[in-house]
Motif scaffolding. Sequence first.
Motif, short mmCIF file in Angstrom:
data_model
loop_
_atom_site.label_atom_id
_atom_site.label_comp_id
_atom_site.label_asym_id
_atom_site.label_seq_id
_atom_site.Cartn_x
_atom_site.Cartn_y
_atom_site.Cartn_z
N GLY A 194 0.83 -1.20 0.00
CA GLY A 194 0.00 0.00 0.00
C GLY A 194 0.86 1.25 0.00
O GLY A 194 1.85 1.33 -0.72
N LEU A 195 0.49 2.21 0.85
CA LEU A 195 1.20 3.49 0.86
C LEU A 195 1.22 4.08 2.27
O LEU A 195 0.20 4.14 2.94
N LEU A 196 2.41 4.50 2.68
CA LEU A 196 2.58 5.29 3.90
C LEU A 196 2.80 6.74 3.48
O LEU A 196 3.64 7.01 2.61
N ILE A 197 2.08 7.67 4.07
CA ILE A 197 2.33 9.08 3.76
C ILE A 197 2.37 9.90 5.05
O ILE A 197 1.74 9.56 6.05
N SER A 198 3.13 10.98 5.01
CA SER A 198 3.24 11.88 6.15
C SER A 198 3.61 13.26 5.64
O SER A 198 4.31 13.40 4.63
N GLU A 199 3.13 14.28 6.34
CA GLU A 199 3.59 15.64 6.03
C GLU A 199 4.87 15.96 6.79
O GLU A 199 5.48 17.01 6.57
N TYR A 200 5.29 15.04 7.67
CA TYR A 200 6.46 15.27 8.52
C TYR A 200 7.68 14.57 7.94
O TYR A 200 7.60 13.42 7.52
N PRO A 201 8.82 15.23 7.94
CA PRO A 201 10.02 14.63 7.37
C PRO A 201 10.58 13.51 8.24
O PRO A 201 10.22 13.41 9.42
N PRO A 202 11.44 12.66 7.69
CA PRO A 202 12.08 11.64 8.51
C PRO A 202 12.80 12.28 9.69
O PRO A 202 13.33 13.38 9.59
N GLY A 203 12.77 11.56 10.81
CA GLY A 203 13.38 12.08 12.03
C GLY A 203 12.39 12.79 12.94
O GLY A 203 12.74 13.19 14.04
N THR A 204 11.12 12.92 12.49
CA THR A 204 10.10 13.60 13.30
C THR A 204 9.39 12.58 14.19
O THR A 204 8.69 11.69 13.69
N PRO A 205 9.53 12.68 15.52
CA PRO A 205 8.88 11.72 16.41
C PRO A 205 7.39 12.01 16.53
O PRO A 205 6.92 13.11 16.20
N PRO A 206 6.60 11.04 17.01
CA PRO A 206 5.18 11.30 17.24
C PRO A 206 4.99 12.30 18.38
O PRO A 206 5.59 12.17 19.44
N GLU A 207 4.20 13.31 18.14
CA GLU A 207 3.85 14.31 19.14
C GLU A 207 2.33 14.43 19.17
O GLU A 207 1.66 14.29 18.14
N ARG A 208 1.79 14.73 20.35
CA ARG A 208 0.33 14.77 20.51
C ARG A 208 -0.32 15.73 19.50
O ARG A 208 -1.36 15.42 18.92
N TYR A 209 0.29 16.89 19.28
CA TYR A 209 -0.34 17.88 18.41
C TYR A 209 -0.25 17.52 16.93
O TYR A 209 -0.90 18.16 16.09
N HIS A 210 0.55 16.51 16.58
CA HIS A 210 0.63 16.09 15.19
C HIS A 210 -0.63 15.36 14.72
O HIS A 210 -0.96 15.39 13.54
N PHE A 211 -1.32 14.70 15.64
CA PHE A 211 -2.39 13.79 15.23
C PHE A 211 -3.65 14.51 14.75
O PHE A 211 -4.27 14.06 13.76
N PRO A 212 -4.06 15.63 15.36
CA PRO A 212 -5.16 16.39 14.74
C PRO A 212 -4.80 16.88 13.34
O PRO A 212 -5.65 16.94 12.45
N GLN A 213 -3.52 17.21 13.12
CA GLN A 213 -3.07 17.61 11.79
C GLN A 213 -3.14 16.44 10.82
O GLN A 213 -3.57 16.58 9.67
N ARG A 214 -2.73 15.27 11.29
CA ARG A 214 -2.84 14.06 10.46
C ARG A 214 -4.29 13.80 10.08
O ARG A 214 -4.59 13.42 8.94
N ASN A 215 -5.18 14.01 11.04
CA ASN A 215 -6.59 13.67 10.81
C ASN A 215 -7.22 14.47 9.68
O ASN A 215 -8.09 13.97 8.96
N ARG A 216 -6.77 15.72 9.48
CA ARG A 216 -7.35 16.51 8.39
C ARG A 216 -6.96 15.92 7.04
O ARG A 216 -7.72 16.04 6.07
N ILE A 217 -5.80 15.27 6.99
CA ILE A 217 -5.37 14.66 5.74
C ILE A 217 -6.19 13.40 5.45
O ILE A 217 -6.59 13.15 4.31
N ILE A 218 -6.45 12.61 6.49
CA ILE A 218 -7.33 11.45 6.31
C ILE A 218 -8.68 11.91 5.75
O ILE A 218 -9.20 11.32 4.80
N ALA A 219 -9.22 12.98 6.32
CA ALA A 219 -10.51 13.49 5.85
C ALA A 219 -10.42 13.99 4.42
O ALA A 219 -11.31 13.73 3.59
N GLY A 220 -9.33 14.68 4.09
CA GLY A 220 -9.20 15.25 2.76
C GLY A 220 -9.03 14.22 1.66
O GLY A 220 -9.46 14.42 0.53
N LEU A 221 -8.40 13.09 1.98
CA LEU A 221 -8.18 12.03 1.00
C LEU A 221 -9.39 11.12 0.83
O LEU A 221 -9.44 10.35 -0.13
#
Length: 253
Positions: A194-221
């Motif tokens: 399949g496909l893994l996608i992220s707006e964050y570059p390699p080396g970016t750890p998971p942070e709590r505030y990243h996940f609402p940002q991720r969620n808008r991409i799920i909705a948009g796709l």
Amino acid sequence: MELYYIWLKCIKGLGPLSWHILLEEFGDPYEIYQNRMLLVPQGKATAHHLQLLKSGTEESMEKAKQIQEDCRKQGIHIIKYEDSEFAENIRENPEFPILFYAKGTVKENWTHGAGIIGARRCSPEGKECAIKTAIQMVEHHYPVISGLAKGVDSYSHTAAINHGGFTIAVLGFGIDYCYPPEHKKLKEAIAETGLLISEYPPGTPPERYHFPQRNRIIAGLSDILYVIDIGKSSGTKTTIQAAERYGKTICFQ
């Protein structure tokens, strides 16, 4: 051109709306970089935007070069705003980033899928519903989109893979990380089929505030968003809110 997209995205103080404004007013990132000291406010581009471009250039360019090299070493593909892979339905959304980091297969219809989201601690009925919904989407040749989280997300990804479908995991961290850690094999399987996608570059750890940002991409796709076994305090609410803003079809299961 790739380097200059990364550079623009690395400038502190700029976000999706600012990136879109700058591209609209001044052209591609290479032109912006080359002419940054000569640009004057115009249209929606303000003096503040231009000051950020001028003051953050050296540091941002060094960071961009490192990100580009990390992507090359790790086999991470960069999907830029100008690429045909960056389809119209996401290019026109000013809440979206101007590039994605990707690993796996970028299919022609990857920006038109079925999002399946829900509780991390879902009920047995929720698990069954997630699996059934994912299988139905595979049978209709829809990419299954979710966020690699525990519960509904992982059941949806797994069901899609097991039934020969195409699934997309939108990550709230760099592609070289895995969160939760126990999803390492699932993440690898998604990268293979399949496909893994992220707006964050390699080396970016998971942070709590990243996940609402991720969620808008799920909705948009997602052409349609299935919401399963949602709890009162569920983080899926940010995905639902984004889907409502984007005029997506939402189905509560």
